[in-house]
Design a protein around this motif. Structure first.
Motif, PDB file in Angstrom:
ATOM      1  N   ARG A 213       5.202  10.730  -9.146  1.00  0.00           N
ATOM      2  CA  ARG A 213       5.722  11.334 -10.187  1.00  0.00           C
ATOM      3  C   ARG A 213       4.742  12.624 -10.731  1.00  0.00           C
ATOM      4  NH1 ARG A 213       8.847   6.521 -13.193  1.00  0.00           N
ATOM      5  NH2 ARG A 213      10.601   6.355 -11.770  1.00  0.00           N
ATOM      6  N   VAL A 214       3.505  12.100 -11.240  1.00  0.00           N
ATOM      7  CA  VAL A 214       2.553  12.963 -11.691  1.00  0.00           C
ATOM      8  C   VAL A 214       2.256  14.117 -10.869  1.00  0.00           C
ATOM      9  CG1 VAL A 214       0.202  12.939 -12.265  1.00  0.00           C
ATOM     10  CG2 VAL A 214       1.504  11.150 -13.220  1.00  0.00           C
ATOM     11  N   HIS A 215       1.878  13.790  -9.386  1.00  0.00           N
ATOM     12  CA  HIS A 215       1.661  14.830  -8.517  1.00  0.00           C
ATOM     13  C   HIS A 215       2.846  15.650  -7.748  1.00  0.00           C
ATOM     14  CE1 HIS A 215      -2.424  13.900  -9.233  1.00  0.00           C
ATOM     15  NE2 HIS A 215      -2.283  12.638  -8.793  1.00  0.00           N
ATOM     16  N   ARG A 216       3.861  14.977  -8.079  1.00  0.00           N
ATOM     17  CA  ARG A 216       5.112  15.418  -7.468  1.00  0.00           C
ATOM     18  C   ARG A 216       5.224  15.653  -6.048  1.00  0.00           C
ATOM     19  NH1 ARG A 216       7.100  18.732 -11.957  1.00  0.00           N
ATOM     20  NH2 ARG A 216       6.110  17.836 -13.787  1.00  0.00           N
ATOM     21  N   VAL A 217       5.089  14.145  -5.560  1.00  0.00           N
ATOM     22  CA  VAL A 217       5.108  14.079  -4.163  1.00  0.00           C
ATOM     23  C   VAL A 217       5.690  12.728  -3.772  1.00  0.00           C
ATOM     24  CG1 VAL A 217       3.061  15.109  -3.709  1.00  0.00           C
ATOM     25  CG2 VAL A 217       2.906  12.672  -4.041  1.00  0.00           C
ATOM     26  N   ARG A 218       6.189  12.306  -2.768  1.00  0.00           N
ATOM     27  CA  ARG A 218       6.883  11.028  -2.498  1.00  0.00           C
ATOM     28  C   ARG A 218       5.742  10.015  -2.710  1.00  0.00           C
ATOM     29  NH1 ARG A 218       8.309   9.463   2.125  1.00  0.00           N
ATOM     30  NH2 ARG A 218       7.150  11.215   3.330  1.00  0.00           N
ATOM     31  N   PRO A 219       5.895   8.751  -3.015  1.00  0.00           N
ATOM     32  CA  PRO A 219       5.229   7.557  -3.145  1.00  0.00           C
ATOM     33  C   PRO A 219       4.191   7.285  -1.735  1.00  0.00           C
ATOM     34  CG  PRO A 219       7.094   6.980  -4.335  1.00  0.00           C
ATOM     35  CD  PRO A 219       7.282   8.100  -3.490  1.00  0.00           C
ATOM     36  N   ASP A 220       4.988   7.381  -0.773  1.00  0.00           N
ATOM     37  CA  ASP A 220       4.197   7.046   0.479  1.00  0.00           C
ATOM     38  C   ASP A 220       3.236   8.240   0.829  1.00  0.00           C
ATOM     39  OD1 ASP A 220       5.391   4.666   1.158  1.00  0.00           O
ATOM     40  OD2 ASP A 220       6.933   5.560   2.510  1.00  0.00           O
ATOM     41  N   GLU A 221       3.241   9.477   0.267  1.00  0.00           N
ATOM     42  CA  GLU A 221       2.386  10.485   0.225  1.00  0.00           C
ATOM     43  C   GLU A 221       1.147  10.430  -0.661  1.00  0.00           C
ATOM     44  OE1 GLU A 221       4.359  13.917   0.318  1.00  0.00           O
ATOM     45  OE2 GLU A 221       5.791  13.477   1.841  1.00  0.00           O
ATOM     46  N   VAL A 222       1.068   9.541  -1.616  1.00  0.00           N
ATOM     47  CA  VAL A 222       0.276   9.433  -2.521  1.00  0.00           C
ATOM     48  C   VAL A 222      -1.076   8.791  -1.792  1.00  0.00           C
ATOM     49  CG1 VAL A 222      -0.682   8.240  -4.744  1.00  0.00           C
ATOM     50  CG2 VAL A 222       1.770   8.976  -4.619  1.00  0.00           C
ATOM     51  N   HIS A 223      -2.146   9.543  -2.345  1.00  0.00           N
ATOM     52  CA  HIS A 223      -3.501   9.190  -1.789  1.00  0.00           C
ATOM     53  C   HIS A 223      -4.340   8.454  -3.000  1.00  0.00           C
ATOM     54  CE1 HIS A 223      -4.237  11.089   2.182  1.00  0.00           C
ATOM     55  NE2 HIS A 223      -3.081  11.582   1.681  1.00  0.00           N
ATOM     56  N   PHE A 224      -4.561   7.246  -2.711  1.00  0.00           N
ATOM     57  CA  PHE A 224      -5.323   6.681  -4.000  1.00  0.00           C
ATOM     58  C   PHE A 224      -6.619   6.804  -3.987  1.00  0.00           C
ATOM     59  CE2 PHE A 224      -1.643   3.116  -3.634  1.00  0.00           C
ATOM     60  CZ  PHE A 224      -1.256   3.279  -4.703  1.00  0.00           C
ATOM     61  N   HIS A 225      -7.467   7.236  -4.725  1.00  0.00           N
ATOM     62  CA  HIS A 225      -8.748   7.475  -4.965  1.00  0.00           C
ATOM     63  C   HIS A 225      -9.377   6.396  -5.498  1.00  0.00           C
ATOM     64  CE1 HIS A 225      -7.974  11.527  -3.152  1.00  0.00           C
ATOM     65  NE2 HIS A 225      -7.076  11.568  -4.205  1.00  0.00           N
ATOM     66  N   GLU A 226      -9.593   6.688  -7.105  1.00  0.00           N
ATOM     67  CA  GLU A 226     -10.361   5.584  -7.663  1.00  0.00           C
ATOM     68  C   GLU A 226      -9.585   4.075  -7.366  1.00  0.00           C
ATOM     69  OE1 GLU A 226      -9.472   8.610  -8.963  1.00  0.00           O
ATOM     70  OE2 GLU A 226     -11.419   9.439  -9.809  1.00  0.00           O
ATOM     71  N   VAL A 227      -8.252   3.964  -7.500  1.00  0.00           N
ATOM     72  CA  VAL A 227      -7.338   3.093  -7.442  1.00  0.00           C
ATOM     73  C   VAL A 227      -7.457   2.430  -5.913  1.00  0.00           C
ATOM     74  CG1 VAL A 227      -6.357   3.222  -9.617  1.00  0.00           C
ATOM     75  CG2 VAL A 227      -5.351   4.080  -7.418  1.00  0.00           C
ATOM     76  N   GLY A 228      -7.612   3.131  -5.146  1.00  0.00           N
ATOM     77  CA  GLY A 228      -7.742   2.607  -3.622  1.00  0.00           C
ATOM     78  C   GLY A 228      -8.952   1.965  -2.961  1.00  0.00           C
ATOM     79  N   ALA A 229      -9.980   2.087  -4.014  1.00  0.00           N
ATOM     80  CA  ALA A 229     -11.206   1.462  -3.623  1.00  0.00           C
ATOM     81  C   ALA A 229     -11.452   0.240  -3.604  1.00  0.00           C
ATOM     82  CB  ALA A 229     -12.213   2.296  -4.478  1.00  0.00           C
ATOM     83  N   LEU A 230     -12.399  -0.486  -2.886  1.00  0.00           N
ATOM     84  CA  LEU A 230     -12.492  -2.096  -2.840  1.00  0.00           C
ATOM     85  C   LEU A 230     -12.443  -2.592  -4.244  1.00  0.00           C
ATOM     86  CD1 LEU A 230     -14.972  -2.255   0.291  1.00  0.00           C
ATOM     87  CD2 LEU A 230     -12.539  -2.629   0.230  1.00  0.00           C
ATOM     88  N   ASP A 231     -13.078  -2.033  -4.986  1.00  0.00           N
ATOM     89  CA  ASP A 231     -13.283  -2.718  -6.590  1.00  0.00           C
ATOM     90  C   ASP A 231     -11.887  -2.735  -7.138  1.00  0.00           C
ATOM     91  OD1 ASP A 231     -13.281   0.061  -6.981  1.00  0.00           O
ATOM     92  OD2 ASP A 231     -14.661  -0.046  -8.504  1.00  0.00           O
ATOM     93  N   ALA A 232     -11.096  -1.705  -7.125  1.00  0.00           N
ATOM     94  CA  ALA A 232      -9.751  -1.743  -7.784  1.00  0.00           C
ATOM     95  C   ALA A 232      -8.798  -2.987  -6.865  1.00  0.00           C
ATOM     96  CB  ALA A 232      -9.213  -0.450  -7.731  1.00  0.00           C
ATOM     97  N   LEU A 233      -8.982  -2.799  -5.292  1.00  0.00           N
ATOM     98  CA  LEU A 233      -8.292  -3.757  -4.886  1.00  0.00           C
ATOM     99  C   LEU A 233      -8.734  -5.351  -5.312  1.00  0.00           C
ATOM    100  CD1 LEU A 233      -8.337  -2.256  -1.195  1.00  0.00           C
ATOM    101  CD2 LEU A 233      -6.396  -2.900  -2.277  1.00  0.00           C
ATOM    102  N   ALA A 234     -10.050  -5.323  -5.429  1.00  0.00           N
ATOM    103  CA  ALA A 234     -10.335  -6.749  -5.891  1.00  0.00           C
ATOM    104  C   ALA A 234      -9.892  -7.117  -7.248  1.00  0.00           C
ATOM    105  CB  ALA A 234     -12.027  -6.688  -5.757  1.00  0.00           C
ATOM    106  N   ASP A 235      -9.884  -6.016  -7.952  1.00  0.00           N
ATOM    107  CA  ASP A 235      -9.427  -6.171  -9.330  1.00  0.00           C
ATOM    108  C   ASP A 235      -7.806  -6.807  -9.192  1.00  0.00           C
ATOM    109  OD1 ASP A 235     -11.739  -6.008 -10.793  1.00  0.00           O
ATOM    110  OD2 ASP A 235     -11.292  -3.719 -11.168  1.00  0.00           O
ATOM    111  N   VAL A 236      -7.131  -5.947  -8.874  1.00  0.00           N
ATOM    112  CA  VAL A 236      -5.621  -6.229  -8.677  1.00  0.00           C
ATOM    113  C   VAL A 236      -5.509  -7.675  -8.040  1.00  0.00           C
ATOM    114  CG1 VAL A 236      -3.690  -5.605  -7.759  1.00  0.00           C
ATOM    115  CG2 VAL A 236      -4.883  -4.034  -8.664  1.00  0.00           C
ATOM    116  N   VAL A 237      -6.023  -7.684  -7.014  1.00  0.00           N
ATOM    117  CA  VAL A 237      -5.666  -9.105  -6.230  1.00  0.00           C
ATOM    118  C   VAL A 237      -6.251 -10.170  -6.902  1.00  0.00           C
ATOM    119  CG1 VAL A 237      -6.371 -10.685  -4.162  1.00  0.00           C
ATOM    120  CG2 VAL A 237      -5.560  -8.058  -3.858  1.00  0.00           C
TER     121      VAL A 237
END
Length: 407
Positions: free
Chosen positions: A106-130
């Protein structure tokens, strides 16, 4: 039954939430094993004891190899789906990242599947969420509540350049949630923290009534001068809290045919009202009217409200929570004039204080015996008083005060 409450006066991030959960007693092995189940490079969790403004807290460090991989939502979804995580943890993590993808889209006006995670796609963010999801599943909370979220203010530099604080994705994620800027002019709530809160918190409230069992304090990496940079998790049992008291529903009615009132009261009792009554009043312009009142338990309020609107002409109600003192009551019966009449016996501290007969039984017996109701009532009352004598009042303890010199 255990509920949790998150104190988010300093905002939230994935590592702060993870630290609070570990500090509250979740073994570090729980998130560590969940992170190890991800099909990524080895990631290690280390807990450190720190202080923030003199307040002891746990900070969980995520040690991951450097990587510049920018994962899309599709990448993250495939990674989690193909992991060896237990189903509740996998599905919980997927729900968090889906919220992130939708918000970023919604913020970048693209479809969710097209979103590129930068900070939140990193390993530390994955570890935090899981890790956070695994800890919450371990606790098996019946309900997770939280305070309003401090978001911060100012601006920060991200992967796309300078962005305002609160971040656009954070505001998207926390739409409908009570938030405020807070005391620190910097980012206080990260997108990862906001997504975890949005996906897992059931109710936003001040500290609910509970009997505190454990408190966990999780620290963030910064130590601002304005306040302790921590998330507190309070765990407790709501059984120690007083149950909600009775409610009185009231409305003033000046345009109802008075012949309908008996049916209205019957409908309120049938809907669950403990008591219902009418009070004559004089309204504006000198119009005679009645105040309709109904006393009911909290769980009966919806049904009683519906009965009021269905059977009267009112278009609004007042709802007032009230206190109630109720004597212990038992039911008995006495033999009167060849029949039986029900009796209610009220006691206080084991002493009989009130005895009353069931008037419907009295009236039915009077009809059967072709006697005046007042005669049967007199006989039944006398029999009930003899069978259940009212006890003497408790003795006053002797007083050490001298008697007054006047009076």
């Amino acid at each position: 039954m255990t509920i949790g409450w998150l104190d988010l006066a300093a905002g939230a991030s994935g590592d702060m939430l993870l630290g609070a959960l570990v500090d509250a007693g979740v073994p570090l092995d729980v998130p560590a094993e969940a992170v190890a189940a991800l099909p990524v490079e080895p990631v290690r969790l280390v807990a450190e004891q720190v202080t923030r403004h003199g307040l002891g807290a746990t900070r969980v460090h995520v040690h991951a190899p450097p990587a510049d991989t920018h994962r899309t939502w599709s990448d993250v979804r495939a990674l989690l789906t193909g992991s060896a995580l237990p189903s509740p943890v996998r599905d919980g993590a997927l729900a968090v990242f889906e919220r992130l993808a939708v918000a970023e889209g919604r913020v970048h006006r693209v479809r969710p599947d097209e979103v590129h995670f930068h900070e939140v796609g990193a390993l530390d963010a994955l570890a935090d969420v899981v890790g956070v999801v695994a800890c919450l599943e371990y606790l098996e909370l019946d309900r997770l509540t939280a305070s309003p979220v401090a978001l911060g203010s100012g601006s920060a530099r991200g992967a796309h350049g300078v962005v305002p604080i609160p971040g656009p994705a954070v505001l998207e994620l926390l739409a409908g949630v009570p938030v405020h800027a807070g005391a620190v002019p910097a980012e206080m709530c990260t997108p990862t923290g906001a997504a975890l809160l949005a996906a897992r918190v059931d109710e936003w409230t001040t500290l609910p009534a509970l009997r505190v069992e454990r408190v966990g304090t999780g620290a963030g990496g910064r130590d601002p001068a304005e306040l302790p940079n921590v998330v507190r998790l309070v765990l407790g049992d709501p059984a120690g809290a007083a149950p909600p008291g009775p409610v009185v529903l009231e409305t003033n009615v000046d345009d109802l045919d008075p012949r309908l009132w008996p049916a209205v009261l019957d409908a309120l009792f049938a809907a669950g009202a403990s008591d219902a009554w009418l009070t004559p009043i004089l309204m504006k312009k000198g119009r005679p009217a009645h105040t309709l009142s109904a006393l009911c338990r909290p769980d009966a309020v919806p049904a009683v409200q519906a009965a009021v609107f269905a059977t009267t002409s009112t278009i609004g109600l007042r709802t007032v929570a009230v206190g109630k003192v109720e004597l212990d009551r038992t039911h008995a019966a006495v033999d009167v004039l060849g029949g039986r009449v029900g009796v209610k016996v009220a006691t206080s501290a084991g002493r009989v204080v009130n005895v009353s007969v069931e008037h419907d039984d009295v009236a039915a017996l009077a009809g059967d015996r072709d006697l005046p109701v007042k005669e049967v009532l007199r006989a039944a009352t006398a029999a009930a008083a003899a069978a259940h004598p009212v006890g003497p009042p408790p003795e006053e303890p002797p007083s050490d005060e001298p008697p007054p010199l006047w009076g």
